[in-house]
Design an enzyme around this catalytic site. Structure first.
Site, PDB file in Angstrom:
ATOM      1  N   GLY A  97       0.847  -1.185   0.000  1.00 53.82           N
ATOM      2  CA  GLY A  97       0.000   0.000   0.000  1.00 53.82           C
ATOM      3  C   GLY A  97       0.882   1.235   0.000  1.00 53.82           C
ATOM      4  N   CYS A  98       0.472   2.252   0.709  1.00 47.70           N
ATOM      5  CA  CYS A  98       1.208   3.518   0.789  1.00 47.70           C
ATOM      6  C   CYS A  98       2.630   3.298   1.298  1.00 47.70           C
ATOM      7  CB  CYS A  98       0.454   4.464   1.726  1.00 47.70           C
ATOM      8  SG  CYS A  98       1.361   5.962   2.142  1.00 47.70           S
ATOM      9  N   PHE A  99       3.618   3.647   0.486  1.00 47.08           N
ATOM     10  CA  PHE A  99       4.999   3.425   0.932  1.00 47.08           C
ATOM     11  C   PHE A  99       5.390   4.336   2.076  1.00 47.08           C
ATOM     12  CE2 PHE A  99       6.179   5.322  -3.496  1.00 47.08           C
ATOM     13  CZ  PHE A  99       5.893   6.632  -3.112  1.00 47.08           C
ATOM     14  N   TRP A 100       4.749   5.490   2.218  1.00 47.53           N
ATOM     15  CA  TRP A 100       5.032   6.353   3.379  1.00 47.53           C
ATOM     16  C   TRP A 100       4.727   5.612   4.672  1.00 47.53           C
ATOM     17  CZ3 TRP A 100       1.808  11.303   1.976  1.00 47.53           C
ATOM     18  CH2 TRP A 100       2.429  11.985   0.932  1.00 47.53           C
ATOM     19  N   CYS A 101       3.615   4.879   4.675  1.00 47.45           N
ATOM     20  CA  CYS A 101       3.120   4.261   5.908  1.00 47.45           C
ATOM     21  C   CYS A 101       3.903   3.029   6.318  1.00 47.45           C
ATOM     22  CB  CYS A 101       1.638   3.914   5.755  1.00 47.45           C
ATOM     23  SG  CYS A 101       0.592   5.360   5.498  1.00 47.45           S
TER      24      CYS A 101
END
Length: 163
Positions: free
Chosen positions: A9-13
Site C-alpha cells: 500500500g502507501c509506501f510512506w506508511c
C-alpha cells in the site's frame, strides 16, 4: 547484504515499520511491477503504469531473516483487501511480494496459504518474480522523518494502526 521488495500500500506508511527493525540497513520507497521505465508518482497513483508503490528493504541476513520481514509485512497490511490498502485505492496500492530467490517465493506462498487456512478467508497478496524497482522521487523518501506531523495525520486518516 540482502534485498527484499514488498508492495504494502502507501509506501510512506510502511517505511518506518521496516526501518525500525533491527538488521534493516535501509528502506527506499519506489515502484515495482510495471513495464514502464522510470515511472512518476502521479502516473503510478493514477493507475497508468501497472506499477505498485513498493519498498526496497536492504538488510543484514545474519540479524534479520526474510521470514521476519514477511512477519512485519503481514502484520502491517490488510491482506483481505483486493482493492488497495485502507483509504488508498487502486491497483498501485495492492499487495505484492516480489521475490528474487526461490526461497523467498516459497516462504511468501507458504505464509499466504497459512493465513488463508487460519482465517478461512481469501488473501489478496500477489507473489511475483522481481522485475525491477524504480526509486520514488526524493520527497517520498523518509517522508515520516521529514514531515512528522503530516505523516501522523496520514496514519490516522488512512485507517492504519499507529506504529
Amino acid at each position: 547484504m540482502k534485498t527484499a521488495y514488498f508492495a504494502a500500500g502507501c509506501f510512506w506508511c510502511i517505511t518506518p515499520v521496516f526501518r525500525e527493525r533491527e538488521g534493516v540497513l535501509g528502506v527506499t520507497s519506489g515502484y515495482s511491477g510495471g513495464e514502464e521505465k522510470n515511472p512518476r508518482y502521479e502516473d503510478v497513483k493514477s493507475q497508468k503504469t501497472g506499477h505498485r508503490e513498493a519498498v526496497r528493504i536492504d538488510y543484514d541476513e545474519e540479524r534479520v531473516s526474510f521470514d521476519a520481514l514477511m512477519d512485519l509485512f503481514l502484520n502491517h497490511v490488510d491482506p483481505f483487501d483486493d482493492g488497495g490498502q485502507f483509504i488508498d485505492r487502486g491497483y498501485s496500492y495492492t499487495l505484492a511480494v516480489y521475490w528474487t530467490e526461490e526461497r523467498e517465493r516459497v516462504c511468501a506462498e507458504e505464509r499466504i496459504r497459512g493465513l488463508q487456512y487460519s482465517s478461512g478467508r481469501q488473501v489478496f497478496i500477489s507473489v511475483e518474480p522481481f522485475r525491477g524497482f524504480y526509486e520514488a522521487e526524493a520527497y517520498h523518501q523518509d517522508y515520516d522523518l521529514k514531515n512528522p506531523d503530516a505523516f501522523e495525520k496520514e496514519l490516522r486518516e488512512s485507517g492504519r494502526n499507529p506504529l
